[in-house]
Design a protein around this motif. Sequence first.
Motif, PDB file in Angstrom:
ATOM      1  N   THR A   1       0.816  -0.944  -0.172  1.00 30.28           N
ATOM      2  CA  THR A   1       0.183  -0.189  -0.046  1.00 30.28           C
ATOM      3  C   THR A   1       0.932   1.255   0.067  1.00 30.28           C
ATOM      4  OG1 THR A   1      -1.945  -1.102   1.016  1.00 30.28           O
ATOM      5  CG2 THR A   1      -1.673   1.534   1.330  1.00 30.28           C
TER       6      THR A   1
ATOM      7  N   LYS B   1      -7.776  -3.759  -1.254  1.00 29.05           N
ATOM      8  CA  LYS B   1      -7.720  -4.021   0.196  1.00 29.05           C
ATOM      9  C   LYS B   1      -8.609  -5.132   0.834  1.00 29.05           C
ATOM     10  CE  LYS B   1      -4.811  -0.438   2.005  1.00 29.05           C
ATOM     11  NZ  LYS B   1      -4.608   0.336   3.251  1.00 29.05           N
TER      12      LYS B   1
ATOM     13  N   ILE C   1      -7.339   1.546  -4.507  1.00 30.57           N
ATOM     14  CA  ILE C   1      -6.463   0.753  -3.502  1.00 30.57           C
ATOM     15  C   ILE C   1      -7.396   0.321  -2.392  1.00 30.57           C
ATOM     16  CG2 ILE C   1      -4.418   0.949  -1.951  1.00 30.57           C
ATOM     17  CD1 ILE C   1      -3.066   3.028  -4.011  1.00 30.57           C
ATOM     18  N   GLU C   2      -8.045   1.455  -1.981  1.00 30.03           N
ATOM     19  CA  GLU C   2      -8.835   1.169  -0.842  1.00 30.03           C
ATOM     20  C   GLU C   2      -9.884   0.078  -1.193  1.00 30.03           C
ATOM     21  OE1 GLU C   2      -7.958   1.945   2.251  1.00 30.03           O
ATOM     22  OE2 GLU C   2      -6.364   2.932   1.454  1.00 30.03           O
ATOM     23  N   GLN C   3     -10.776   0.354  -2.197  1.00 38.60           N
ATOM     24  CA  GLN C   3     -12.130  -0.242  -2.562  1.00 38.60           C
ATOM     25  C   GLN C   3     -11.907  -1.513  -3.361  1.00 38.60           C
ATOM     26  OE1 GLN C   3     -14.153   2.784  -4.628  1.00 38.60           O
ATOM     27  NE2 GLN C   3     -14.207   3.891  -2.781  1.00 38.60           N
TER      28      GLN C   3
ATOM     29  N   ASP D   1      -2.306  -8.164   2.452  1.00 42.57           N
ATOM     30  CA  ASP D   1      -2.837  -6.912   2.586  1.00 42.57           C
ATOM     31  C   ASP D   1      -3.960  -6.634   1.443  1.00 42.57           C
ATOM     32  OD1 ASP D   1      -1.130  -6.389   4.778  1.00 42.57           O
ATOM     33  OD2 ASP D   1       0.265  -5.366   3.447  1.00 42.57           O
TER      34      ASP D   1
ATOM     35  N   GLU E   1       1.023   4.191  -2.788  1.00 37.03           N
ATOM     36  CA  GLU E   1       0.831   5.485  -2.549  1.00 37.03           C
ATOM     37  C   GLU E   1       2.270   6.542  -2.718  1.00 37.03           C
ATOM     38  OE1 GLU E   1      -0.161   4.866   1.779  1.00 37.03           O
ATOM     39  OE2 GLU E   1      -2.295   4.913   1.288  1.00 37.03           O
TER      40      GLU E   1
ATOM     41  N   GLN F   1      -6.174   6.347  -5.762  1.00 35.52           N
ATOM     42  CA  GLN F   1      -5.983   6.051  -4.093  1.00 35.52           C
ATOM     43  C   GLN F   1      -7.363   5.349  -3.859  1.00 35.52           C
ATOM     44  OE1 GLN F   1      -3.347   7.019  -2.081  1.00 35.52           O
ATOM     45  NE2 GLN F   1      -4.479   5.584  -0.977  1.00 35.52           N
ATOM     46  N   GLN F   2      -8.315   5.845  -4.375  1.00 34.60           N
ATOM     47  CA  GLN F   2      -9.659   5.327  -3.677  1.00 34.60           C
ATOM     48  C   GLN F   2      -9.622   3.771  -4.331  1.00 34.60           C
ATOM     49  OE1 GLN F   2     -12.661   7.892  -5.782  1.00 34.60           O
ATOM     50  NE2 GLN F   2     -12.696   9.311  -4.309  1.00 34.60           N
TER      51      GLN F   2
END
Length: 197
Positions: free
Chosen positions: A80, A196, A191-193, A146, A84, A188-189
């Motif tokens: 991550t 992860k 990566i999170e949605q 992760d 980033e 970035q979104q």
Amino acid sequence: MSKADRTRQLIIEKSAHLFNQKGYAGTSMQDIMASTGLTKGGIYGHFESKEEIALQAFEYAAAHLLQLLSDSISPHTSATKKLEAIISFYKTYLYSPPIQGGCPVLNTSVEADDTNPLLRASVVRVLNKLHKSVANIVRQGMAQGDFKADTDADRFSILFVSMIEGGMMVSKAYGEAKYLHTGLQHLQQLIEQELKE
């Protein structure tokens, strides 16, 4: 490094900025002579053609870019944080590109797509390195637990690199960073949605 090697390197480094700013067609031998302070004979004593200079200049610029990206990623251990770090690297890219004129991969790919197969092949090699690096970071995140185990790392790397390069192109055309920054925020979104657990 011998004097001949230093002169050759000077021509490559000075030409990298010229070709990246003016393009292959827009950069003349006169431009290269003015930038390096060398005569045409002094330049052709080290290179057979303008095309050879352009190819070496692109490879120099691309290697410099890849090294800077590697330097921004290397302090991080988590996938991550590595992704980033790439996003962060490109947030300031339009304002302070490492090679004058912007992204050498973008600039050269647009100019060389149909007109210069050697330059195009070199661009493809660099893009392949970028895609492979991002895919490997995603696979690392999967192995570390992760990221989701069923993530398609290759698909994500295509999205990631394409959104960055495309965002730079549109931002450069409009003269506004918001297009690149919108793409970076979306990455970035993603990566999170998407990645992860």
